[in-house]
Motif scaffolding. Sequence first.
Motif, mmCIF file in Angstrom:
data_model
loop_
_atom_site.group_PDB
_atom_site.id
_atom_site.type_symbol
_atom_site.label_atom_id
_atom_site.label_comp_id
_atom_site.label_asym_id
_atom_site.label_seq_id
_atom_site.Cartn_x
_atom_site.Cartn_y
_atom_site.Cartn_z
ATOM 1 N N LEU A 153 3.871 51.335 -16.167
ATOM 2 C CA LEU A 153 4.102 50.693 -17.458
ATOM 3 C C LEU A 153 5.484 50.062 -17.479
ATOM 4 C CD1 LEU A 153 2.883 50.263 -20.313
ATOM 5 C CD2 LEU A 153 4.052 52.367 -21.003
ATOM 6 N N VAL A 154 5.560 48.840 -17.975
ATOM 7 C CA VAL A 154 6.824 48.120 -18.079
ATOM 8 C C VAL A 154 7.117 47.836 -19.544
ATOM 9 C CG1 VAL A 154 8.096 46.042 -17.464
ATOM 10 C CG2 VAL A 154 6.520 47.044 -15.829
ATOM 11 N N GLU A 155 8.299 48.206 -19.973
ATOM 12 C CA GLU A 155 8.732 47.845 -21.313
ATOM 13 C C GLU A 155 9.377 46.465 -21.247
ATOM 14 O OE1 GLU A 155 7.933 49.459 -23.927
ATOM 15 O OE2 GLU A 155 7.068 51.159 -22.825
ATOM 16 N N VAL A 156 8.697 45.479 -21.789
ATOM 17 C CA VAL A 156 9.145 44.095 -21.690
ATOM 18 C C VAL A 156 10.098 43.776 -22.843
ATOM 19 C CG1 VAL A 156 8.431 41.686 -21.613
ATOM 20 C CG2 VAL A 156 6.982 43.457 -20.595
ATOM 21 N N ASN A 157 11.201 43.135 -22.539
ATOM 22 C CA ASN A 157 12.154 42.710 -23.565
ATOM 23 C C ASN A 157 11.811 41.280 -23.977
ATOM 24 O OD1 ASN A 157 14.315 42.603 -25.295
ATOM 25 N ND2 ASN A 157 15.787 42.110 -23.688
ATOM 26 N N TYR A 158 10.954 41.157 -24.983
ATOM 27 C CA TYR A 158 10.492 39.839 -25.413
ATOM 28 C C TYR A 158 11.603 39.077 -26.141
ATOM 29 C CZ TYR A 158 5.816 41.774 -24.593
ATOM 30 O OH TYR A 158 4.713 42.344 -24.032
ATOM 31 N N PRO A 159 11.615 37.747 -26.036
ATOM 32 C CA PRO A 159 12.550 36.954 -26.857
ATOM 33 C C PRO A 159 12.299 37.208 -28.343
ATOM 34 C CG PRO A 159 11.545 35.610 -25.131
ATOM 35 C CD PRO A 159 10.805 36.907 -25.135
ATOM 36 N N LEU A 185 11.030 39.095 -35.057
ATOM 37 C CA LEU A 185 9.756 38.490 -34.670
ATOM 38 C C LEU A 185 9.831 38.264 -33.163
ATOM 39 C CD1 LEU A 185 9.338 35.764 -37.471
ATOM 40 C CD2 LEU A 185 8.732 38.199 -37.567
ATOM 41 N N PHE A 186 8.680 38.307 -32.464
ATOM 42 C CA PHE A 186 8.667 38.321 -31.012
ATOM 43 C C PHE A 186 7.895 37.137 -30.439
ATOM 44 C CE2 PHE A 186 8.796 42.569 -32.734
ATOM 45 C CZ PHE A 186 9.844 43.165 -32.047
ATOM 46 N N SER A 187 8.387 36.603 -29.327
ATOM 47 C CA SER A 187 7.660 35.574 -28.581
ATOM 48 C C SER A 187 7.111 36.219 -27.317
ATOM 49 C CB SER A 187 8.580 34.400 -28.230
ATOM 50 O OG SER A 187 7.871 33.412 -27.509
ATOM 51 N N VAL A 188 5.898 36.766 -27.396
ATOM 52 C CA VAL A 188 5.356 37.549 -26.280
ATOM 53 C C VAL A 188 4.996 36.676 -25.078
ATOM 54 C CG1 VAL A 188 4.540 39.414 -27.765
ATOM 55 C CG2 VAL A 188 3.021 37.491 -27.267
ATOM 56 N N ASN A 189 4.815 35.377 -25.303
ATOM 57 C CA ASN A 189 4.532 34.461 -24.194
ATOM 58 C C ASN A 189 5.757 33.631 -23.802
ATOM 59 O OD1 ASN A 189 1.751 35.138 -23.931
ATOM 60 N ND2 ASN A 189 1.317 33.903 -25.761
ATOM 61 N N ASP A 190 6.908 33.955 -24.398
ATOM 62 C CA ASP A 190 8.167 33.265 -24.091
ATOM 63 C C ASP A 190 7.986 31.745 -24.229
ATOM 64 O OD1 ASP A 190 10.769 32.874 -23.424
ATOM 65 O OD2 ASP A 190 10.540 33.292 -21.290
ATOM 66 N N ASP A 191 7.390 31.336 -25.361
ATOM 67 C CA ASP A 191 7.077 29.919 -25.562
ATOM 68 C C ASP A 191 7.584 29.384 -26.900
ATOM 69 O OD1 ASP A 191 5.392 31.240 -27.258
ATOM 70 O OD2 ASP A 191 3.526 30.371 -26.476
ATOM 71 N N ASP A 192 8.536 30.095 -27.498
ATOM 72 C CA ASP A 192 9.108 29.721 -28.803
ATOM 73 C C ASP A 192 8.112 29.804 -29.949
ATOM 74 O OD1 ASP A 192 11.821 29.508 -28.440
ATOM 75 O OD2 ASP A 192 11.802 27.383 -27.961
ATOM 76 N N ASN A 193 7.014 30.536 -29.740
ATOM 77 C CA ASN A 193 6.124 30.920 -30.830
ATOM 78 C C ASN A 193 6.357 32.397 -31.114
ATOM 79 O OD1 ASN A 193 4.003 28.731 -31.655
ATOM 80 N ND2 ASN A 193 4.250 28.535 -29.435
ATOM 81 N N ALA A 211 18.567 32.923 -35.086
ATOM 82 C CA ALA A 211 18.326 32.928 -33.639
ATOM 83 C C ALA A 211 18.793 34.219 -32.992
ATOM 84 C CB ALA A 211 19.025 31.735 -32.991
ATOM 85 N N GLU A 212 19.853 34.824 -33.548
ATOM 86 C CA GLU A 212 20.402 36.068 -33.019
ATOM 87 C C GLU A 212 20.678 37.004 -34.186
ATOM 88 O OE1 GLU A 212 20.550 36.791 -29.911
ATOM 89 O OE2 GLU A 212 20.196 34.802 -29.032
ATOM 90 N N ARG A 213 21.262 38.155 -33.882
ATOM 91 C CA ARG A 213 21.606 39.094 -34.955
ATOM 92 C C ARG A 213 22.955 38.723 -35.578
ATOM 93 N NH1 ARG A 213 18.255 42.975 -36.132
ATOM 94 N NH2 ARG A 213 16.802 43.881 -34.617
ATOM 95 N N ASN A 214 23.116 37.440 -35.838
ATOM 96 C CA ASN A 214 24.308 36.932 -36.507
ATOM 97 C C ASN A 214 23.953 35.579 -37.118
ATOM 98 O OD1 ASN A 214 24.885 34.695 -34.566
ATOM 99 N ND2 ASN A 214 25.256 36.407 -33.155
ATOM 100 N N TRP A 215 24.887 35.002 -37.880
ATOM 101 C CA TRP A 215 24.669 33.692 -38.477
ATOM 102 C C TRP A 215 25.284 32.567 -37.646
ATOM 103 C CZ3 TRP A 215 21.274 33.177 -42.302
ATOM 104 C CH2 TRP A 215 20.980 34.290 -43.092
#
Length: 358
Positions: A153-159, A185-193, A211-215
């Motif tokens: 099992l791999v824990e994937v770090n999604y965007p 929110l997660f992009s599980v296919n790394d496609d900006d969705n 985009a990040e945990r900041n403004w």
Amino acid sequence: MKKLIILLLSIVSIALISSCDKGELGPVANTTDPGTPSLEAPNSGQSYTLTEGEAENTLMTVEWTEPDFGFSAAPTYSIQIAEAGSDSGFVSLGTTQETSFDVVVKAFNNLLLKEKFAANNTHALDLRVSASISDSVTKAVSEPVSISVTPYLVEVNYPKIYVPGGYQSSSGYTTNWEPADAPPLFSVNDDDNYEGYVYIANGGSQYKFTAERNWQDGDWGTSGTEGELESPGNNIVASSSGYYKMNVNLNDLTYSTEVTDWAVTGSATPNGWAGDNTADHDMTYDPQTKVWSLDLSLSAGELKFRANDAWELAYGDVNGNGRLDTENENNIAVEESGNYTIILDLSDAPYTYELQKN
């Protein structure tokens, strides 16, 4: 006389064609029955258990003999696997123009998980080599060898992007308008969705996406048109309280939201499969633990999770590994009757569930 001249010309033409050196025509590919590459390693019956600690190591070296296409050629070889006994469905581990190929643990494991082979389960596979020189020449394909493989099992770090807003403190996300505490929110296919679930306790609350945990790294809000984003944009207003499924497409700057209420249905539940006259078993959301749960007596059978008493949004588990999906034939098996605490966690990716027998 005319007939005689035509006859003589025909004889001369045939003689000239016959006298040509066949070598001048160049090599002719054996397009109907090329020789077959023969796998020399691994041996059939080999068993492999993949581990994350050996992710960068070579698991095995696949070796084979050159096929005979009827002339000297440099084929491209594709090393392929499929579920044992499959006549189709082979996927490629990689390509080479050599007659050997090193299979790396991490790459092999990732391919197996991508192809829905469940982690920590042993799978019987067929491995083969396919040789190709052009689209016009028949591929030469080896006889497969049978191997068994257990992926890890791999824990994937999604965007991720984040959803800070004025709803946070009342909804279990600590500080209002603080990206560091906001749900992702997660992009599980790394496609900006991006997709995820956010609980908003009060209708009329406002939020944006960052985009990040900041403004500082950018944010998006409404353009003024429903469902459209711009940067920085205006605050988005939640029309009502509820547990929102949110989708954001940063490719075309659009978003959508849907309030969801979750329930369990299936042959393992007291009511059976939900229908026009059969109710689901509703679950309860806890803002502190951020999971849905339900205590329910189950019988041996199957169940699924679905939203809003409908099948448009429903989850099961095709691999039986505790990770939810929307695949076909993904009902969740309940092996033993008893009282269970059923837990649905949509706060992280991949979405998960638990059946805890009480």
